[in-house]
Design a protein around this motif. Structure first.
Motif, PDB file in Angstrom:
ATOM      1  N   THR A  28      24.152 -23.387  19.469  1.00 23.26           N
ATOM      2  CA  THR A  28      25.040 -24.529  20.192  1.00 23.26           C
ATOM      3  C   THR A  28      26.416 -24.460  20.081  1.00 23.26           C
ATOM      4  N   PHE A  29      26.840 -23.684  21.024  1.00 28.23           N
ATOM      5  CA  PHE A  29      28.483 -23.442  21.089  1.00 28.23           C
ATOM      6  C   PHE A  29      29.254 -24.732  21.001  1.00 28.23           C
ATOM      7  N   SER A  30      28.989 -25.540  21.718  1.00 30.05           N
ATOM      8  CA  SER A  30      29.585 -26.709  21.795  1.00 30.05           C
ATOM      9  C   SER A  30      29.870 -27.675  20.479  1.00 30.05           C
ATOM     10  N   SER A  31      29.075 -27.247  19.402  1.00 30.97           N
ATOM     11  CA  SER A  31      29.028 -27.938  18.372  1.00 30.97           C
ATOM     12  C   SER A  31      30.056 -27.572  17.186  1.00 30.97           C
ATOM     13  N   TYR A  32      30.533 -26.310  17.749  1.00 25.47           N
ATOM     14  CA  TYR A  32      31.079 -25.433  16.604  1.00 25.47           C
ATOM     15  C   TYR A  32      32.573 -25.323  16.775  1.00 25.47           C
ATOM     16  N   ALA A  33      33.735 -25.417  15.879  1.00 16.24           N
ATOM     17  CA  ALA A  33      35.130 -24.961  16.063  1.00 16.24           C
ATOM     18  C   ALA A  33      35.050 -23.596  16.108  1.00 16.24           C
ATOM     19  N   MET A  34      36.248 -23.066  16.690  1.00 16.71           N
ATOM     20  CA  MET A  34      36.596 -21.673  16.781  1.00 16.71           C
ATOM     21  C   MET A  34      37.809 -21.300  16.459  1.00 16.71           C
ATOM     22  N   ARG A  45      44.536  -9.967   7.238  1.00 16.60           N
ATOM     23  CA  ARG A  45      43.936 -10.803   8.578  1.00 16.60           C
ATOM     24  C   ARG A  45      44.614 -12.406   8.396  1.00 16.60           C
ATOM     25  N   GLU A  46      45.338 -12.655   9.389  1.00 14.88           N
ATOM     26  CA  GLU A  46      45.908 -13.849   9.621  1.00 14.88           C
ATOM     27  C   GLU A  46      45.714 -14.721  10.536  1.00 14.88           C
ATOM     28  N   PHE A  47      45.643 -16.075  10.500  1.00 10.92           N
ATOM     29  CA  PHE A  47      45.263 -16.892  11.150  1.00 10.92           C
ATOM     30  C   PHE A  47      46.249 -17.136  12.445  1.00 10.92           C
ATOM     31  N   VAL A  48      45.542 -17.123  13.684  1.00  5.84           N
ATOM     32  CA  VAL A  48      46.362 -17.315  14.832  1.00  5.84           C
ATOM     33  C   VAL A  48      46.146 -18.701  15.379  1.00  5.84           C
ATOM     34  N   ALA A  49      44.907 -19.089  15.895  1.00  4.75           N
ATOM     35  CA  ALA A  49      44.629 -20.481  16.478  1.00  4.75           C
ATOM     36  C   ALA A  49      43.568 -20.770  16.050  1.00  4.75           C
ATOM     37  N   HIS A  50      43.167 -22.348  16.450  1.00  2.55           N
ATOM     38  CA  HIS A  50      41.900 -22.829  15.808  1.00  2.55           C
ATOM     39  C   HIS A  50      41.744 -24.080  17.081  1.00  2.55           C
ATOM     40  N   ILE A  51      40.662 -24.139  17.525  1.00  6.70           N
ATOM     41  CA  ILE A  51      40.274 -25.204  18.588  1.00  6.70           C
ATOM     42  C   ILE A  51      39.045 -26.215  17.987  1.00  6.70           C
ATOM     43  N   ASN A  52      38.823 -27.298  18.166  1.00  7.80           N
ATOM     44  CA  ASN A  52      37.872 -28.020  17.711  1.00  7.80           C
ATOM     45  C   ASN A  52      36.641 -27.974  18.539  1.00  7.80           C
ATOM     46  N   ARG A  57      41.322 -30.868  20.143  1.00  6.35           N
ATOM     47  CA  ARG A  57      42.424 -30.527  18.974  1.00  6.35           C
ATOM     48  C   ARG A  57      42.606 -29.125  19.088  1.00  6.35           C
ATOM     49  N   THR A  58      43.801 -28.451  18.835  1.00  9.92           N
ATOM     50  CA  THR A  58      44.186 -27.281  18.706  1.00  9.92           C
ATOM     51  C   THR A  58      45.267 -27.186  17.554  1.00  9.92           C
ATOM     52  N   TYR A  59      45.442 -26.084  16.816  1.00 10.81           N
ATOM     53  CA  TYR A  59      46.159 -25.576  15.954  1.00 10.81           C
ATOM     54  C   TYR A  59      46.676 -24.439  15.978  1.00 10.81           C
ATOM     55  N   TYR A  60      47.822 -24.206  15.540  1.00 14.67           N
ATOM     56  CA  TYR A  60      48.479 -22.572  15.869  1.00 14.67           C
ATOM     57  C   TYR A  60      49.358 -22.108  14.722  1.00 14.67           C
ATOM     58  N   ALA A  61      49.293 -20.891  14.215  1.00 15.49           N
ATOM     59  CA  ALA A  61      50.411 -20.349  13.389  1.00 15.49           C
ATOM     60  C   ALA A  61      51.597 -20.617  14.009  1.00 15.49           C
ATOM     61  N   ASP A  62      52.661 -20.789  13.279  1.00 13.42           N
ATOM     62  CA  ASP A  62      54.006 -20.956  13.558  1.00 13.42           C
ATOM     63  C   ASP A  62      54.532 -19.819  14.639  1.00 13.42           C
ATOM     64  N   PRO A 102      28.604 -27.449  12.024  1.00 12.42           N
ATOM     65  CA  PRO A 102      29.042 -28.328  13.228  1.00 12.42           C
ATOM     66  C   PRO A 102      29.875 -29.333  12.845  1.00 12.42           C
ATOM     67  N   TYR A 103      30.736 -29.634  13.769  1.00 11.93           N
ATOM     68  CA  TYR A 103      31.537 -30.715  13.742  1.00 11.93           C
ATOM     69  C   TYR A 103      32.673 -30.738  12.819  1.00 11.93           C
ATOM     70  N   SER A 104      32.886 -29.418  11.958  1.00 11.22           N
ATOM     71  CA  SER A 104      33.758 -29.127  10.982  1.00 11.22           C
ATOM     72  C   SER A 104      35.351 -29.539  11.029  1.00 11.22           C
ATOM     73  N   SER A 105      35.898 -30.080  10.092  1.00  8.82           N
ATOM     74  CA  SER A 105      37.223 -30.188  10.161  1.00  8.82           C
ATOM     75  C   SER A 105      38.114 -28.414  10.212  1.00  8.82           C
ATOM     76  N   PHE A 106      39.353 -28.687  10.684  1.00  4.68           N
ATOM     77  CA  PHE A 106      40.195 -27.435  10.419  1.00  4.68           C
ATOM     78  C   PHE A 106      40.420 -27.407   9.057  1.00  4.68           C
ATOM     79  N   LEU A 107      40.330 -26.199   8.367  1.00  2.00           N
ATOM     80  CA  LEU A 107      40.570 -25.923   7.148  1.00  2.00           C
ATOM     81  C   LEU A 107      42.176 -25.202   6.875  1.00  2.00           C
ATOM     82  N   ASN A 108      42.908 -25.586   7.792  1.00  2.00           N
ATOM     83  CA  ASN A 108      44.313 -24.774   7.492  1.00  2.00           C
ATOM     84  C   ASN A 108      44.250 -23.219   7.659  1.00  2.00           C
TER      85      ASN A 108
END
Length: 127
Positions: A28-34, A45-52, A57-62, A102-108
């Motif tokens: 179930t795609f809608s349950s998982y952050a990407m 490998r480096e982080f670029v972006a995250h969406i809950n 909620r979204t997060y981005y690399a500087d 599912p429904y996990s928090s952002f882990l930086n």
């Protein structure tokens, strides 16, 4: 079995734009952050972006803040990365990833926080 398939990469001139897509299947795609990550030759490998899970909620690399936008369409089981004002240093293989629980928090942006990964799509920005 979870599958993530990226598309949309290619060659673009500096200052141009690309939109990457990642189609997910297997649960179930809608349950998982990407997340989106990238890896340039000879670099980690480096982080670029995250969406809950909901897209609220979204997060981005500087390094990409203000230029890249992550979004998702839960009806289409797809996450996107809109990239604008591209620079040569954005050249890399871009990977999408899905968190394990599912429904996990952002882990930086730690890669260990993502259980499933796509095969990657190449983005090349020429100067």
């Amino acid at each position: 079995q979870v599958q993530l398939v990226e598309s949309g990469g290619g060659l673009v001139q500096a200052g141009g734009s690309l939109r990457l897509s990642c189609a997910a299947s297997g649960r179930t795609f809608s349950s998982y952050a990407m997340g989106w990550f990238r890896q340039a030759p000879g670099k980690e490998r480096e982080f670029v972006a995250h969406i809950n899970w909901s897209g609220a909620r979204t997060y981005y690399a500087d390094s990409v803040k203000g230029r890249f936008t992550i979004s998702r369409d839960n009806a289409k089981n797809t996450v996107y990365l809109q990239m604008s004002s591209l620079k040569p240093e954005d050249t890399a293989v871009y990977y999408c990833a899905q968190q394990e629980n599912p429904y996990s928090s952002f882990l930086n942006g730690e890669p260990r926080g993502y259980r499933y990964w796509g095969q990657g799509t190449q983005v090349t920005v020429s100067s």
